[in-house]
Design a protein around this motif. Structure first.
Motif, PDB file in Angstrom:
ATOM      1  N   ARG A 189      57.433   7.580  36.815  1.00 25.62           N
ATOM      2  CA  ARG A 189      57.593   8.844  36.102  1.00 25.62           C
ATOM      3  C   ARG A 189      58.321   8.704  34.769  1.00 25.62           C
ATOM      4  O   ARG A 189      58.080   9.466  33.847  1.00 25.62           O
ATOM      5  CB  ARG A 189      58.322   9.868  36.991  1.00 25.62           C
ATOM      6  N   ARG A 190      59.221   7.719  34.639  1.00 25.90           N
ATOM      7  CA  ARG A 190      59.869   7.501  33.342  1.00 25.90           C
ATOM      8  C   ARG A 190      58.862   6.984  32.317  1.00 25.90           C
ATOM      9  O   ARG A 190      58.891   7.388  31.152  1.00 25.90           O
ATOM     10  CB  ARG A 190      61.020   6.510  33.484  1.00 25.90           C
ATOM     11  N   GLN A 247      55.689   7.573  32.329  1.00 27.86           N
ATOM     12  CA  GLN A 247      54.807   8.678  31.984  1.00 27.86           C
ATOM     13  C   GLN A 247      55.451   9.573  30.933  1.00 27.86           C
ATOM     14  O   GLN A 247      54.766  10.097  30.053  1.00 27.86           O
ATOM     15  CB  GLN A 247      54.483   9.496  33.235  1.00 27.86           C
ATOM     16  N   LYS A 248      56.761   9.746  31.026  1.00 23.40           N
ATOM     17  CA  LYS A 248      57.462  10.617  30.085  1.00 23.40           C
ATOM     18  C   LYS A 248      57.725   9.908  28.754  1.00 23.40           C
ATOM     19  O   LYS A 248      57.522  10.484  27.676  1.00 23.40           O
ATOM     20  CB  LYS A 248      58.805  11.052  30.698  1.00 23.40           C
ATOM     21  N   TRP A 249      58.166   8.666  28.811  1.00 24.09           N
ATOM     22  CA  TRP A 249      58.560   7.940  27.607  1.00 24.09           C
ATOM     23  C   TRP A 249      57.411   7.169  26.949  1.00 24.09           C
ATOM     24  O   TRP A 249      57.417   6.935  25.747  1.00 24.09           O
ATOM     25  CB  TRP A 249      59.673   6.943  27.931  1.00 24.09           C
ATOM     26  N   GLU A 269      68.040   9.388  30.248  1.00 26.70           N
ATOM     27  CA  GLU A 269      68.011  10.768  30.726  1.00 26.70           C
ATOM     28  C   GLU A 269      67.438  10.865  32.130  1.00 26.70           C
ATOM     29  O   GLU A 269      66.639  10.030  32.569  1.00 26.70           O
ATOM     30  CB  GLU A 269      67.168  11.621  29.779  1.00 26.70           C
ATOM     31  N   ILE A 311      64.984  12.173  34.786  1.00 26.79           N
ATOM     32  CA  ILE A 311      63.600  12.632  34.743  1.00 26.79           C
ATOM     33  C   ILE A 311      63.133  12.911  36.166  1.00 26.79           C
ATOM     34  O   ILE A 311      63.218  12.037  37.030  1.00 26.79           O
ATOM     35  CB  ILE A 311      62.682  11.599  34.064  1.00 26.79           C
ATOM     36  N   ARG A 312      62.669  14.111  36.395  1.00 23.81           N
ATOM     37  CA  ARG A 312      62.196  14.496  37.726  1.00 23.81           C
ATOM     38  C   ARG A 312      60.766  15.019  37.643  1.00 23.81           C
ATOM     39  O   ARG A 312      60.334  15.500  36.607  1.00 23.81           O
ATOM     40  CB  ARG A 312      63.106  15.573  38.332  1.00 23.81           C
TER      41      ARG A 312
END
Length: 251
Positions: A213-214, A216-218, A248, A250-251
């Motif tokens: 998920r990190r 995917q976000k970053w 940060e 991330i959820r």
């Protein structure tokens, strides 16, 4: 056979918790107990956890709230009430093999080994992050060699991280005072530098599946840069409070 206590720190993990708990229900043999330690979730994490309490069989299952928020404090809190001989620290977004208990007990059956972890395969719904997975695997050895070459070569030192499902002998955990609650990040690597004084740390040649998920976000490039930067800056002695600014939640 040694009893295993699985401790899971939680904070707003409603999107992933049910899937992880379903995997834990399939463990064979089952864990002695599972302790979920919430740090003040504001979503439905706690209600999801409590729902599973009602359907669990064969394993002691409890949901508690830590007195202090923070992954290190929450894991210490869970360890303090655990009754197993082996403590396993599991992230809510990480899936484990069904023979997890046997793998941990067999690893710690070696009297010279006090701690271990697994190869974390990072993947999401539509991709497997082979490059990041390889980097993280190599980092277990390279970070240990660079930071403490003598301990790495002569004492079996390895740098493990939380998504590798760290486990250890309970007595060894308390002999080195557990995780440092003053560290908001890198508490797992710091723990390794202390528990290795009591015995070897082993990387088990099996995978656990952890969320990407990190990434995917970053994005892959930004995530790689942040991961490496935090690791190197920590090795150089920069305070964890400073490094946490770049990592940060991330959820």
């Amino acid at each position: 056979m040694p009893q295993v206590s699985i401790i899971m720190p939680l904070l707003n993990e409603a999107t992933v918790l049910s899937r992880t708990l379903k995997h834990l229900m399939a463990l064979e043999p089952p864990a002695h107990e599972i302790i979920l330690v919430d740090g003040g979730s504001t979503d439905t994490t706690v209600s999801i956890a409590q729902h599973h309490v009602e359907s669990w069989e064969g394993t002691s299952f409890s949901v508690v709230t830590a007195t202090e928020r923070g992954r290190a404090s929450q894991m210490n809190y869970g360890a303090a009430i655990a009754t197993g001989d082996i403590l396993c620290f599991l992230h809510a977004d990480t899936l484990v093999p069904d023979d997890l208990v046997d793998l941990m007990t067999q690893t710690l059956a070696d009297p010279n080994t006090v701690c271990g972890g697994f190869i974390a395969l990072m993947c999401g719904d539509q991709s497997t992050r082979w490059g990041i997975t390889l980097q993280n695997y190599l980092k277990t050895y390279i970070a240990a060699l660079i930071s403490h070459p003598y301990l790495c070569l002569c004492k079996g030192f390895r740098v493990l991280f939380g998504d590798q499902v760290m486990f250890c002998d309970q007595q060894a955990f308390w002999n080195c005072d557990g995780f440092d609650p003053g560290l908001p990040i890198m508490e797992d690597a710091d723990f390794c530098t202390r528990i290795v004084q009591q015995g070897k740390i082993r990387l088990v040649n099996r995978i656990v599946q952890t969320s990407d998920r990190r990434l995917q976000k970053w994005g892959a490039w930004k995530a790689t840069f942040i991961y490496h930067s935090i690791g190197w800056l920590w090795l150089m002695g920069l305070p964890a409070e400073f490094l946490k600014r770049f990592y940060e939640e991330i959820r």
